[in-house]
Design a protein around this motif. Sequence first.
Motif, PDB file in Angstrom:
ATOM      1  N   ALA A  43     -21.732  26.974 -11.326  1.00 25.72           N
ATOM      2  CA  ALA A  43     -20.695  26.226 -12.030  1.00 25.72           C
ATOM      3  C   ALA A  43     -20.693  26.497 -13.531  1.00 25.72           C
ATOM      4  N   PHE A  44     -21.811  26.234 -14.177  1.00 31.06           N
ATOM      5  CA  PHE A  44     -21.815  26.260 -15.636  1.00 31.06           C
ATOM      6  C   PHE A  44     -21.690  27.659 -16.232  1.00 31.06           C
ATOM      7  N   VAL A  45     -21.919  28.707 -15.422  1.00 26.51           N
ATOM      8  CA  VAL A  45     -21.710  30.061 -15.936  1.00 26.51           C
ATOM      9  C   VAL A  45     -20.228  30.390 -16.019  1.00 26.51           C
ATOM     10  N   GLY A  46     -19.409  29.601 -15.340  1.00 22.85           N
ATOM     11  CA  GLY A  46     -17.971  29.853 -15.356  1.00 22.85           C
ATOM     12  C   GLY A  46     -17.303  29.259 -16.573  1.00 22.85           C
ATOM     13  N   GLN A  47     -16.406  30.030 -17.195  1.00 18.05           N
ATOM     14  CA  GLN A  47     -15.767  29.571 -18.424  1.00 18.05           C
ATOM     15  C   GLN A  47     -14.843  28.397 -18.167  1.00 18.05           C
ATOM     16  N   LYS A  48     -14.066  28.462 -17.085  1.00 19.49           N
ATOM     17  CA  LYS A  48     -13.145  27.372 -16.803  1.00 19.49           C
ATOM     18  C   LYS A  48     -13.894  26.073 -16.540  1.00 19.49           C
ATOM     19  N   PHE A  49     -14.949  26.157 -15.723  1.00 19.20           N
ATOM     20  CA  PHE A  49     -15.702  24.950 -15.406  1.00 19.20           C
ATOM     21  C   PHE A  49     -16.429  24.425 -16.646  1.00 19.20           C
TER      22      PHE A  49
ATOM     23  N   ALA B  68     -16.281  20.781 -18.373  1.00 16.76           N
ATOM     24  CA  ALA B  68     -17.477  19.954 -18.543  1.00 16.76           C
ATOM     25  C   ALA B  68     -17.630  19.499 -19.987  1.00 16.76           C
ATOM     26  N   LEU B  69     -17.388  20.409 -20.929  1.00 14.54           N
ATOM     27  CA  LEU B  69     -17.495  20.056 -22.341  1.00 14.54           C
ATOM     28  C   LEU B  69     -16.440  19.039 -22.737  1.00 14.54           C
ATOM     29  N   GLN B  70     -15.249  19.174 -22.186  1.00 10.78           N
ATOM     30  CA  GLN B  70     -14.195  18.209 -22.474  1.00 10.78           C
ATOM     31  C   GLN B  70     -14.563  16.826 -21.949  1.00 10.78           C
ATOM     32  N   LEU B  71     -15.200  16.806 -20.780  1.00 15.00           N
ATOM     33  CA  LEU B  71     -15.624  15.526 -20.220  1.00 15.00           C
ATOM     34  C   LEU B  71     -16.762  14.921 -21.036  1.00 15.00           C
ATOM     35  N   LEU B  72     -17.696  15.766 -21.475  1.00 14.15           N
ATOM     36  CA  LEU B  72     -18.817  15.272 -22.277  1.00 14.15           C
ATOM     37  C   LEU B  72     -18.365  14.757 -23.636  1.00 14.15           C
ATOM     38  N   LYS B  73     -17.283  15.310 -24.158  1.00 13.12           N
ATOM     39  CA  LYS B  73     -16.751  14.824 -25.430  1.00 13.12           C
ATOM     40  C   LYS B  73     -16.423  13.339 -25.356  1.00 13.12           C
ATOM     41  N   LYS B  74     -15.969  12.904 -24.195  1.00  9.87           N
ATOM     42  CA  LYS B  74     -15.590  11.505 -24.036  1.00  9.87           C
ATOM     43  C   LYS B  74     -16.798  10.604 -23.838  1.00  9.87           C
ATOM     44  N   TRP B  75     -17.904  11.195 -23.372  1.00  7.50           N
ATOM     45  CA  TRP B  75     -19.092  10.398 -23.070  1.00  7.50           C
ATOM     46  C   TRP B  75     -20.091  10.350 -24.215  1.00  7.50           C
ATOM     47  N   VAL B  76     -20.225  11.489 -24.950  1.00  7.05           N
ATOM     48  CA  VAL B  76     -21.261  11.605 -25.973  1.00  7.05           C
ATOM     49  C   VAL B  76     -20.707  11.154 -27.310  1.00  7.05           C
ATOM     50  N   PRO B  77     -21.327  10.159 -27.966  1.00  6.22           N
ATOM     51  CA  PRO B  77     -20.853   9.727 -29.287  1.00  6.22           C
ATOM     52  C   PRO B  77     -21.217  10.744 -30.363  1.00  6.22           C
ATOM     53  N   GLY B  78     -20.533  10.661 -31.496  1.00  8.04           N
ATOM     54  CA  GLY B  78     -20.822  11.557 -32.607  1.00  8.04           C
ATOM     55  C   GLY B  78     -19.668  12.476 -32.891  1.00  8.04           C
ATOM     56  N   PRO B  79     -19.881  13.472 -33.779  1.00  5.65           N
ATOM     57  CA  PRO B  79     -18.816  14.402 -34.158  1.00  5.65           C
ATOM     58  C   PRO B  79     -18.274  15.139 -32.952  1.00  5.65           C
ATOM     59  N   ARG B  80     -16.951  15.185 -32.837  1.00  9.66           N
ATOM     60  CA  ARG B  80     -16.323  15.833 -31.690  1.00  9.66           C
ATOM     61  C   ARG B  80     -15.540  17.075 -32.078  1.00  9.66           C
ATOM     62  N   ARG B  81     -15.423  17.351 -33.320  1.00 12.47           N
ATOM     63  CA  ARG B  81     -14.624  18.481 -33.772  1.00 12.47           C
ATOM     64  C   ARG B  81     -15.242  19.785 -33.300  1.00 12.47           C
ATOM     65  N   ASN B  82     -14.414  20.609 -32.633  1.00 13.40           N
ATOM     66  CA  ASN B  82     -14.810  21.934 -32.159  1.00 13.40           C
ATOM     67  C   ASN B  82     -15.968  21.893 -31.156  1.00 13.40           C
ATOM     68  N   PHE B  83     -16.158  20.721 -30.498  1.00 10.44           N
ATOM     69  CA  PHE B  83     -17.245  20.627 -29.520  1.00 10.44           C
ATOM     70  C   PHE B  83     -17.078  21.639 -28.400  1.00 10.44           C
ATOM     71  N   SER B  84     -15.827  21.831 -28.003  1.00 11.37           N
ATOM     72  CA  SER B  84     -15.581  22.835 -26.965  1.00 11.37           C
ATOM     73  C   SER B  84     -14.954  24.093 -27.532  1.00 11.37           C
ATOM     74  N   GLU B  85     -14.182  23.937 -28.601  1.00 10.05           N
ATOM     75  CA  GLU B  85     -13.487  25.098 -29.124  1.00 10.05           C
ATOM     76  C   GLU B  85     -14.458  26.140 -29.662  1.00 10.05           C
TER      77      GLU B  85
ATOM     78  N   THR C  48     -11.966  36.779 -12.628  1.00  8.35           N
ATOM     79  CA  THR C  48     -11.749  35.386 -13.002  1.00  8.35           C
ATOM     80  C   THR C  48     -12.048  34.484 -11.822  1.00  8.35           C
ATOM     81  N   ASN C  49     -11.713  34.924 -10.627  1.00 11.39           N
ATOM     82  CA  ASN C  49     -12.021  34.144  -9.446  1.00 11.39           C
ATOM     83  C   ASN C  49     -13.512  34.093  -9.204  1.00 11.39           C
ATOM     84  N   PHE C  50     -14.203  35.164  -9.511  1.00 13.10           N
ATOM     85  CA  PHE C  50     -15.647  35.180  -9.302  1.00 13.10           C
ATOM     86  C   PHE C  50     -16.340  34.273 -10.312  1.00 13.10           C
ATOM     87  N   ILE C  51     -16.022  34.446 -11.592  1.00 15.28           N
ATOM     88  CA  ILE C  51     -16.567  33.573 -12.633  1.00 15.28           C
ATOM     89  C   ILE C  51     -15.491  32.577 -12.979  1.00 15.28           C
TER      90      ILE C  51
END
Length: 349
Positions: free
Chosen positions: A301-307, A311-328, A345-348
């Motif tokens: 899962a985590f080796v895939g860029q889409k996934f 995951a990072l977008q979801l963690l942004k909502k859960w983890v407090p603190g600076p959110r700027r460019n957390f995923s970007e 792309t289908n493989f990864i």
Amino acid sequence: MTDQTPNSTDYDYSAYYDGEGSSPCDYVDVMVFSTKFLIVLYSLVFILGFIGNGLVVCVLVKHRKQTNLTDICLFNLAISDLVFIFTLPFYSHFLSNNNWNFGEFMCRFLSGCHMSGFFSSIFFMVVMTLDRYMVIMHAHRFSPYRTMRTATILTVFVWIVSICVSMPSFVFTKLTNQSNSLACNFTPENDAWNTYKVLSTNILGLLVPLLVMVVCYSRIIPTLVNMRTVKRHRVVKLIISIVAIFFLFWTPYNITIFLLFLRSMDKIENGCTIDKNLRLSTVVTEAIAYSHCCLNPIIYAFVGQKFMRRALQLLKKWVPGPRRNFSESSYRKSSVVSRSSDVTTNFIM
């Protein structure tokens, strides 16, 4: 009653505590090491496995409207690992107290869940391997069949097969009196079920999936290498990692439990030194094998860029603190890579 050996597949740890047998061997040092080591191991595997696989489930549930066959397999792989690790705290409690306090129903239920989680995890990895093979090698013919209906049928089929293969653990695991305490042991009516359990674990849990991976990926790699995509080297490394990690993590454990089985059948020499080495080997190789369920989220899962982006977008909502460019910031460098071919792309993900 069959001879009870310290086979971790059945969770028969009572042999570590049995000091009243006919054997003159001293297992005190093995008992102390095994108890402490396994309690720590189970705790770590439970915590890391719960976090990793739990995050996979949360991400896929959140984006369930965009799921495909690969996502369904990932979801069920994570559920399988969660079912597997759910049993570990109960066995840690047994090891620390040298007594089973959860009743016979939980003894049977947890043993069956443990084996069902083990087999379903392996089987879903096989399904993902076959899916990748068909998509890359026969994309045009196979694509129309990669529907939600197909995914549902495969999911139900894998779970039914996993439960059926694990049924002896539900049926024959029961409470036994051991040194003035209760133990949860696999106690089949005859030796044939012991043979079945060992062979099913080795054949269905190692040989068949390893054979499928080697055959499929050996055909996939040359195809990927010939593709003009910047992702091909990353995909090849991922394929090699999947096969190598699976082989290295599970092979020592399967060899050990097979040797334990041979020893219980008096097919190999049965001495104190061999017996103690096999017991210690079981503990160490089990530690390696069980850690694989913690790596599944990373490998699949985590080796895939889409996934990972999800995951990072979801963690942004859960983890407090600076959110700027957390995923970007994590994906700015991979923006060019993400334009590669549909196959890779289908493989990864």
